[in-house]
Design an enzyme around this catalytic site. Sequence first.
Site, PDB file in Angstrom:
ATOM      1  N   GLU A  89     -40.079  -1.217  -4.240  1.00  0.00           N
ATOM      2  CA  GLU A  89     -39.865  -0.419  -5.450  1.00  0.00           C
ATOM      3  C   GLU A  89     -39.825  -1.361  -6.655  1.00  0.00           C
ATOM      4  O   GLU A  89     -39.191  -2.420  -6.601  1.00  0.00           O
ATOM      5  CB  GLU A  89     -38.549   0.362  -5.353  1.00  0.00           C
ATOM      6  CG  GLU A  89     -38.223   1.181  -6.596  1.00  0.00           C
ATOM      7  CD  GLU A  89     -36.915   1.945  -6.465  1.00  0.00           C
ATOM      8  OE1 GLU A  89     -36.264   2.172  -7.507  1.00  0.00           O
ATOM      9  OE2 GLU A  89     -36.522   2.309  -5.325  1.00  0.00           O
ATOM     10  N   GLU A 132     -35.323   1.865 -16.699  1.00  0.00           N
ATOM     11  CA  GLU A 132     -34.180   2.698 -16.331  1.00  0.00           C
ATOM     12  C   GLU A 132     -33.199   2.634 -17.492  1.00  0.00           C
ATOM     13  O   GLU A 132     -32.728   1.550 -17.845  1.00  0.00           O
ATOM     14  CB  GLU A 132     -33.505   2.203 -15.063  1.00  0.00           C
ATOM     15  CG  GLU A 132     -34.328   2.361 -13.798  1.00  0.00           C
ATOM     16  CD  GLU A 132     -33.539   1.927 -12.573  1.00  0.00           C
ATOM     17  OE1 GLU A 132     -33.071   2.806 -11.841  1.00  0.00           O
ATOM     18  OE2 GLU A 132     -33.397   0.706 -12.366  1.00  0.00           O
TER      19      GLU A 132
END
Length: 447
Positions: free
Chosen positions: A312, A317
């Site tokens: 990932e 974010e």
Amino acid sequence: MKGLKKFTAIVVAIAMVAGLSAVNPGKVSAAVKIQSGKKMTIVVGKTDKIYVKQKGAKFSTSNKKIATVSSSGKVKAKKAGTCKITVKVGSSSAKCTVKVVPANVKVSSVVLTSQTSAKVTWKAAKGASGYYIYTATKKNGKYKKVKTVKGAKKKSATVSNLPMGYNVYFKVKAYAKSGKKTLLSESYSKASDQLSVKTWKLEWSDEFNGNSLDTSVWTYETGATGWGNQEPQEYTAGKNIKFENGNLVIIPRMEISSSGTKYTSTRIKTAGKKEFTYGKMEIRAKSAKGQGTWSAGWMLGSTGGTWPACGEIDILEAMNGGVPQTIHCPYFNNSSNSHGNKYYTTGLTQAQCASAYHSYAAEWTDTYIKFSVDGREVGTYDPTMYSPTIYNQCWVFNHPFFFILNCAIGGNAAGQISTKDWNLVSNSGGVQTWEDYYYIDYVRVYK
């Protein structure tokens, strides 16, 4: 008569002796003979010497601020400019031309700051008034001046509009102003200092300029499964999304009533439609700011097994707890069987991410992943830092990955949910509806 002739002979003889004495070379100065140094170029702070064939030469300068000269003919460069050194032997003299130039430049680094711009850094050159930057697409090619940097103390500059998809090479020269003249350092920065950067070429992008989601590229993910982080929201297909001013807008929504609170949002992915291995992955966005929102732009491996074995890459974010850029793999995944979480702090807050657009990027190669925000490097994940015995657990980023865009609500990372910084858009029928907005300007992939 004999006496007169004798007297005349004596007079003539005396006259001849006098004439010979008048043209005797030993009695006059020969022309000054300069063996070397008649024309010289000296770097500020350096010295050179004028050599004269005759002994007893005397030296003087026309401008002590530019160059001084010693009694032995040693010339010291003081300041950029031109002057004359006069060499005198007896009554004979000659002049030497001295040109004083700034020192050569040593380039320290060249760093790509965007797809087509780079920051060039060098060490200050003695005697410089400023610098010229040159570029070429071949190391030994023809260099073109692309930027003038004014100021002796300047030691870096950003060069924009570089050609896409090339190795671009850089050279720097120092310049100095002397009256109306511009004097350059003797040569470019040395070949050993000549650095280059590889500019990126756009391979694919979604600029979100339409009025609907391009379903040939994106697929909605729907449902309320907790999504691995105990998130309460349900992801819908088309109900929590809009297009506005060239942006995809994901809308996290809270509907509060006496029977409880319902949370909805959007999550889309390019799996099976647009997948990539290596390149520069960039997302330009302005995050949501509401308490408990979690705006994200990230990538998952399409092969390699279930998470975290597939890998990932979290490019963006933004949440109340911080704004990291992160990788997940079998060795680092922040679960009970991992060795922590490998993340890099961007230095931004969620409020900063929500107040302005920022460009978030991951430069992904077969040996490292380098994260950046607005061209500023944040951190580099380099698996070679770890033992070879665990390399395969640290590096699973060698296969295709796909993009995911979503805005979660609450859960393990986003934390407590409240109406702080949300927008009350409706209050009727016993239901308060609150919304926030996550704006995505584009997603781009460069090679």
